[in-house]
Design an enzyme around this catalytic site. Structure first.
Site, PDB file in Angstrom:
ATOM      1  CG  ASP A 141      -9.796  -2.854  -8.937  1.00 44.33           C
ATOM      2  OD1 ASP A 141      -8.897  -2.001  -8.861  1.00 44.33           O
ATOM      3  OD2 ASP A 141     -10.564  -3.115  -7.991  1.00 44.33           O
ATOM      4  CG  ASP A 170      -6.140   0.073  -5.139  1.00 44.70           C
ATOM      5  OD1 ASP A 170      -6.551  -0.607  -6.100  1.00 44.70           O
ATOM      6  OD2 ASP A 170      -6.884   0.803  -4.460  1.00 44.70           O
TER       7      ASP A 170
END
Length: 466
Positions: free
Chosen positions: A344, A141
């Site tokens: 992201d 992430d």
């Protein structure tokens, strides 16, 4: 007479070109402005396949719910996936708006400092922890900083069920607890967003925007990425109480910019450079690379990486425009300016500022006017029924960034299939003009995305894992 003849010929050619364009839209002729795609390719596959000619190095990336996943194909409805994705978006937006007590998001107001992001965590990698090495499959992430895994003891009432056996620190000769007076212990607060605690050793707690959480011992351990990439004394969380929407993953690998992230902790080894390519479709695999191996493509174009002091670990980009079907949309660059746009890996669906999305939607619908629109679904307001069709012509979408960088979205990243007769445009408009723009992972598919954190730039290269 020659002038009249030339004018007539000119207009005849224009009409011919226009008719050819209309023909290409209806009958599937590939062009610079349109993709031609088999309708069946938009639907999920049940078997795993590596792209032809794909020579993967680094860590293999697979979709957590795809057929290449070590967990089998985890089940989740489209509604569940979109709800989790919205929880992540709300969390990201709350972190960028930390100065207020309540933050406006898509559907409601939520408390500021909602927690670190989490959401669906689509993509996973398999790494090794400890000595001897134990292989564990964990989500990665770019919107998180702190790395943690589940550790024994971890009773079922306090931990979730994961695919591989729990990591047992007592079986590793390289495991070390971090002491309370260590400088690293003090760094926990920024990495996790929560105050650390101390008993005999340093303890962490990290809470996510979807109410998931992990807490336990802050420690160091040997982390093995590949046989030639081994990181000694890597700081991580050894979680003894873990609850939430982690699926069957063993934990989380943080690739943000905080001092405790993997990117910062390996700065001397990898110079704070990493890259990934997310597979398209999800029945294939991609890669995650670090260091000099991460910048190998010759077709990379770089745009400047920005920073916002309210969320210093996020990766900001300066977005300046969008092109649809070869047409630059009439969007002022200032539309994207405040509070900006991040890229992201954990958000699924790209969120755009309202004015930008309205222009995108309008032009996309016009370009798809030959096809039957169907009902809206959840956050999607532009959906089509392609039943009975073998192929469709899809307008190409290009995202434009500072530095003359243009990123063409893969055709499978343009749509999100709800079911066989409801295929939706995979972009969403924010409700508020001052909401954060987010480039989601669906729109990053098949692109070699390079994060040169030290050089403060992000690179894009076409055909990264195709």
């Amino acid at each position: 007479m020659a002038t009249i003849f030339q004018s007539h010929l000119f207009f005849t050619i224009l009409l011919l070109l226009a008719s050819l364009l209309d023909y290409s839209k209806v009958y599937g002729v590939e062009s610079e402005s349109y993709h031609v795609i088999q309708v069946t390719s938009l639907l999920p596959k049940r078997s795993c396949s590596t792209p032809s000619g794909f020579n993967q190095t680094g860590l293999k990336i697979v979709h957590r719910r795809g057929p290449c996943s070590p967990f089998g194909q985890e089940k989740a409805s489209t509604r569940e996936i979109l709800m989790q994705d919205q929880s992540r978006v709300d969390s990201l937006m709350s972190r960028i708006s930390s100065g207020s007590q309540r933050v406006k998001t898509q559907d409601t107001e939520v408390p500021a400092q909602l927690g670190s992001s989490l959401g669906t965590q689509n993509y996973i990698v398999t790494v090794g922890f400890g000595t001897p090495e134990k292989k564990l499959s964990i989500a990665f992430d770019t919107g998180s900083d702190f790395t943690w895994i589940q550790c024994s003891p971890c009773p079922p009432i306090k931990c979730y069920s994961q695919q591989e056996p729990l990591f047992d620190p007592s079986e590793s000769t390289s495991y070390r607890n971090v002491s309370c007076d260590s400088p690293q212990c003090a760094q926990l607060d920024s990495a996790t967003g929560n105050p650390h605690s101390c008993s005999s050793t340093c303890q962490y707690t990290v809470e996510y925007g979807d109410s998931s959480s992990s807490s336990g011992s802050f420690a160091s351990e040997t982390l093995t990425l590949t046989p030639s990439d081994v990181i000694l004394n890597f700081p991580f969380g050894c979680g003894h109480e873990n609850q939430g929407l982690f699926g069957r993953t063993a934990g989380l690998l943080g690739l943000g910019r905080d001092p405790l992230s993997l990117v910062s902790q390996t700065a001397l080894k990898y110079n704070r450079v990493f890259s990934y390519c997310l597979p398209s479709p999800s029945s294939s695999d991609g890669y995650l690379k670090f260091g000099s191996d991460a910048i190998t493509s010759s077709n990379l174009k770089f745009t400047q990486m920005g920073t916002n002091p309210k969320a210093p670990s996020f990766y900001f980009l300066t977005m300046i425009g969008i092109r649809v079907a070869g047409e630059d949309l009439p969007i002022q660059a200032s539309t994207f300016a405040s509070p900006g746009t991040i890229i992201d890996s954990g958000t699924v669906i790209t969120r755009l500022q309202p004015a930008a999305y309205m222009e995108l939607r309008s032009t996309f619908r016009k370009s798809m006017s030959n096809y039957t629109m169907t009902s809206e679904y959840e956050i999607f307001d532009t959906c089509y029924d392609f039943s009975g069709l073998e192929t469709v012509n899809v307008p190409k979408i290009v995202l434009r960034f500072q530095g003359d960088v243009e990123v063409e979205v893969d055709v499978l990243g343009i749509f999100y299939p709800v079911n066989n007769s409801q295929i939706c445009l995979a972009f969403v408009g924010n409700r508020y003009t001052d909401s954060l723009g987010i480039i989601g992972n669906r729109q990053q598919r098949k692109i070699n995305v390079v994060y040169d954190v030290g050089g403060e730039r992000v690179g894009f290269g076409a055909g990264g894992c195709s």
